[in-house]
Design a protein around this motif. Structure first.
Motif, PDB file in Angstrom:
ATOM      1  N   ASP A 185       0.813  -1.219   0.000  1.00  0.00           N
ATOM      2  CA  ASP A 185       0.000   0.000   0.000  1.00  0.00           C
ATOM      3  C   ASP A 185       0.848   1.271   0.000  1.00  0.00           C
ATOM      4  O   ASP A 185       0.312   2.365   0.226  1.00  0.00           O
ATOM      5  CB  ASP A 185      -0.922   0.026   1.223  1.00  0.00           C
ATOM      6  N   SER A 186       2.142   1.124  -0.218  1.00  0.00           N
ATOM      7  CA  SER A 186       3.039   2.273  -0.194  1.00  0.00           C
ATOM      8  C   SER A 186       3.606   2.532  -1.578  1.00  0.00           C
ATOM      9  O   SER A 186       3.900   1.594  -2.330  1.00  0.00           O
ATOM     10  CB  SER A 186       4.187   2.043   0.788  1.00  0.00           C
ATOM     11  N   LEU A 187       3.772   3.793  -1.900  1.00  0.00           N
ATOM     12  CA  LEU A 187       4.351   4.197  -3.169  1.00  0.00           C
ATOM     13  C   LEU A 187       5.627   4.996  -2.906  1.00  0.00           C
ATOM     14  O   LEU A 187       5.586   6.068  -2.303  1.00  0.00           O
ATOM     15  CB  LEU A 187       3.368   5.060  -3.970  1.00  0.00           C
ATOM     16  N   PHE A 188       6.771   4.442  -3.295  1.00  0.00           N
ATOM     17  CA  PHE A 188       8.026   5.172  -3.242  1.00  0.00           C
ATOM     18  C   PHE A 188       8.116   6.078  -4.467  1.00  0.00           C
ATOM     19  O   PHE A 188       7.858   5.626  -5.595  1.00  0.00           O
ATOM     20  CB  PHE A 188       9.220   4.213  -3.249  1.00  0.00           C
ATOM     21  N   LYS A 233      10.710   9.768  -1.331  1.00  0.00           N
ATOM     22  CA  LYS A 233       9.624  10.003  -0.396  1.00  0.00           C
ATOM     23  C   LYS A 233       8.618   8.863  -0.500  1.00  0.00           C
ATOM     24  O   LYS A 233       8.657   8.064  -1.452  1.00  0.00           O
ATOM     25  CB  LYS A 233       8.953  11.349  -0.675  1.00  0.00           C
ATOM     26  N   LEU A 234       7.709   8.789   0.462  1.00  0.00           N
ATOM     27  CA  LEU A 234       6.747   7.700   0.529  1.00  0.00           C
ATOM     28  C   LEU A 234       5.334   8.267   0.598  1.00  0.00           C
ATOM     29  O   LEU A 234       5.062   9.188   1.371  1.00  0.00           O
ATOM     30  CB  LEU A 234       7.018   6.828   1.761  1.00  0.00           C
ATOM     31  N   ILE A 235       4.432   7.708  -0.239  1.00  0.00           N
ATOM     32  CA  ILE A 235       3.023   8.088  -0.254  1.00  0.00           C
ATOM     33  C   ILE A 235       2.188   6.894   0.200  1.00  0.00           C
ATOM     34  O   ILE A 235       2.380   5.775  -0.284  1.00  0.00           O
ATOM     35  CB  ILE A 235       2.585   8.535  -1.657  1.00  0.00           C
ATOM     36  N   ASP A 236       1.262   7.125   1.119  1.00  0.00           N
ATOM     37  CA  ASP A 236       0.318   6.098   1.551  1.00  0.00           C
ATOM     38  C   ASP A 236      -0.810   6.035   0.520  1.00  0.00           C
ATOM     39  O   ASP A 236      -1.620   6.957   0.405  1.00  0.00           O
ATOM     40  CB  ASP A 236      -0.238   6.453   2.932  1.00  0.00           C
ATOM     41  N   LEU A 237      -0.881   4.945  -0.241  1.00  0.00           N
ATOM     42  CA  LEU A 237      -1.867   4.848  -1.312  1.00  0.00           C
ATOM     43  C   LEU A 237      -3.292   4.729  -0.792  1.00  0.00           C
ATOM     44  O   LEU A 237      -4.238   4.984  -1.542  1.00  0.00           O
ATOM     45  CB  LEU A 237      -1.526   3.652  -2.201  1.00  0.00           C
ATOM     46  N   VAL A 264       3.460  13.516   2.459  1.00  0.00           N
ATOM     47  CA  VAL A 264       4.433  12.488   2.099  1.00  0.00           C
ATOM     48  C   VAL A 264       5.472  12.352   3.216  1.00  0.00           C
ATOM     49  O   VAL A 264       5.692  13.282   3.997  1.00  0.00           O
ATOM     50  CB  VAL A 264       5.127  12.814   0.769  1.00  0.00           C
ATOM     51  N   VAL A 265       6.100  11.177   3.259  1.00  0.00           N
ATOM     52  CA  VAL A 265       7.105  10.898   4.281  1.00  0.00           C
ATOM     53  C   VAL A 265       8.480  10.894   3.630  1.00  0.00           C
ATOM     54  O   VAL A 265       8.693  10.230   2.610  1.00  0.00           O
ATOM     55  CB  VAL A 265       6.842   9.534   4.948  1.00  0.00           C
ATOM     56  N   ASN A 266       9.424  11.652   4.193  1.00  0.00           N
ATOM     57  CA  ASN A 266      10.782  11.668   3.678  1.00  0.00           C
ATOM     58  C   ASN A 266      11.500  10.378   4.059  1.00  0.00           C
ATOM     59  O   ASN A 266      11.484   9.956   5.215  1.00  0.00           O
ATOM     60  CB  ASN A 266      11.554  12.868   4.238  1.00  0.00           C
ATOM     61  N   ILE A 267      12.158   9.738   3.080  1.00  0.00           N
ATOM     62  CA  ILE A 267      12.835   8.461   3.311  1.00  0.00           C
ATOM     63  C   ILE A 267      14.356   8.607   3.243  1.00  0.00           C
ATOM     64  O   ILE A 267      15.079   8.240   4.158  1.00  0.00           O
ATOM     65  CB  ILE A 267      12.370   7.406   2.300  1.00  0.00           C
ATOM     66  N   ASN A 268      14.862   9.155   2.130  1.00  0.00           N
ATOM     67  CA  ASN A 268      16.312   9.208   1.926  1.00  0.00           C
ATOM     68  C   ASN A 268      16.620  10.303   0.904  1.00  0.00           C
ATOM     69  O   ASN A 268      15.891  10.451  -0.075  1.00  0.00           O
ATOM     70  CB  ASN A 268      16.818   7.855   1.425  1.00  0.00           C
ATOM     71  N   PRO A 269      17.701  11.073   1.089  1.00  0.00           N
ATOM     72  CA  PRO A 269      18.025  12.149   0.146  1.00  0.00           C
ATOM     73  C   PRO A 269      18.665  11.669  -1.159  1.00  0.00           C
ATOM     74  O   PRO A 269      18.983  12.485  -2.029  1.00  0.00           O
ATOM     75  CB  PRO A 269      19.002  13.026   0.941  1.00  0.00           C
ATOM     76  N   ILE A 270      18.854  10.364  -1.350  1.00  0.00           N
ATOM     77  CA  ILE A 270      19.524   9.861  -2.542  1.00  0.00           C
ATOM     78  C   ILE A 270      18.737  10.228  -3.804  1.00  0.00           C
ATOM     79  O   ILE A 270      17.506  10.266  -3.812  1.00  0.00           O
ATOM     80  CB  ILE A 270      19.701   8.327  -2.436  1.00  0.00           C
ATOM     81  N   ASP A 271      19.467  10.523  -4.865  1.00  0.00           N
ATOM     82  CA  ASP A 271      18.853  10.864  -6.139  1.00  0.00           C
ATOM     83  C   ASP A 271      18.400   9.565  -6.820  1.00  0.00           C
ATOM     84  O   ASP A 271      19.193   8.640  -7.010  1.00  0.00           O
ATOM     85  CB  ASP A 271      19.859  11.596  -7.021  1.00  0.00           C
TER      86      ASP A 271
END
Length: 307
Positions: A77-80, A89-93, A100-107
């Protein structure tokens, strides 16, 4: 004459309907639809104006977020999503309007989730793997092609370009600016797999029922032996941007010539653009039982009809 009359009587009883593309209700204005995602009955459309959603094709689009993103992948149920300059970032579908939830600064130019791992690629640092849902990553570039760039101070630095990723049951494939590379799931060593391919930038790699497809510039290729040999399927007048495979039917979107269609597993191709007002198509996909596509300026279209 009798035979002709019989034929005329037979055909007059057939109700023939032809398929055509129909623009959905909004979003209005010059809208660039870059991705289409289905989650249960939820349909999501990512545009340069942000994220929109609807629960059926007849309803209106609901704006959810003003975020722009360049890659995505689903885990339950999660969308990266990979956003320019702001990382993953992460979106709750189930609640797409939530922050949105911040996950990691990586490009993350490209992402895919498989085997309980998150795989990421970008145009400078190559290929990454995460076993903790994107909290941390390890870099795995051994064997991938590198380019040497000079900086203004007179020094040099190296970049590794990964533009697409596909994970199969036994291997991982990535597209680079020098064709396709393959590695086992243990990430031992990347091997070049370009027999039949030009050594150029890969747009996509897609696996369906043990068959691999890849697009390079305006050409679509197929491999039935795990990438050992590639065969040309079709050459378009403009770059191929996405591919949808439905049984023996193939739909390939292009950057300037609409959609190419093959009803016979790639043996014959024709343009499939009736009703499309914008032939710059970014993505062709499927929502429930309907074929849909997103364009660069005229938004979202659905395919109506059955022939």
């Amino acid at each position: 004459m009798k035979n002709i009359l019989i034929l005329l009587t037979f055909f007059s009883g057939i109700n023939v309907s032809y398929s055509q593309w129909v623009q959905t209700d909004g979003p209005y204005g010059p809208i660039n639809v870059s991705s289409i995602i289905q989650h249960d009955s939820l349909l999501l459309s990512f545009t340069d104006c942000g994220l929109f959603s609807k629960t059926n094709l007849a309803s209106s689009w609901e704006p959810n977020s003003k975020l722009y993103f360049k890659s995505h992948t689903k885990k339950n149920d999660s969308l990266f999503i990979g956003t320019p300059w702001h990382g993953i970032k992460l979106i709750d579908l189930n609640n797409p309007n939530d922050p949105v939830v911040n996950i990691n600064p990586i490009d993350a130019d490209v992402m895919t989730y498989a085997n309980s791992c998150l795989y990421v690629g970008n145009g400078f640092d190559g290929f990454f793997k995460s076993v903790d849902n994107g909290v941390s990553f390890t870099n795995h570039n051994t064997g991938l092609p590198t380019d040497t760039l000079s900086d203004p101070s007179g020094g040099a630095y190296y970049i590794t370009n990964v533009s697409s990723i596909e994970v199969t049951d036994s291997n991982i494939f990535c597209g680079t600016n020098k064709g396709v590379y393959r590695i086992d799931l243990n990430l031992t060593y990347w091997e070049e797999k370009n027999n039949g391919l030009p050594l150029s930038q890969v747009t996509l790699i897609h696996e369906v029922n043990d068959t691999l497809y890849t697009a390079i510039d305006n050409k679509l290729f197929r491999s039935v032996d795990n990438g050992e040999v590639w065969n040309l399927l079709v050459t378009s007048y403009s770059d191929i941007t996405s591919l949808l495979v439905e049984n023996d039917k193939l739909y390939a979107s292009t950057s300037n010539n609409g959609i190419l269609y093959s009803p016979f597993n790639g043996s014959n191709w024709s343009s499939f653009n009736l009703g499309l007002t914008d032939l710059s198509v970014n993505v062709v996909s499927k929502y429930e039982s309907t074929i849909v596509c997103g364009t660069s300026e005229d938004g979202f279209f659905e395919l109506i009809g059955n022939q």
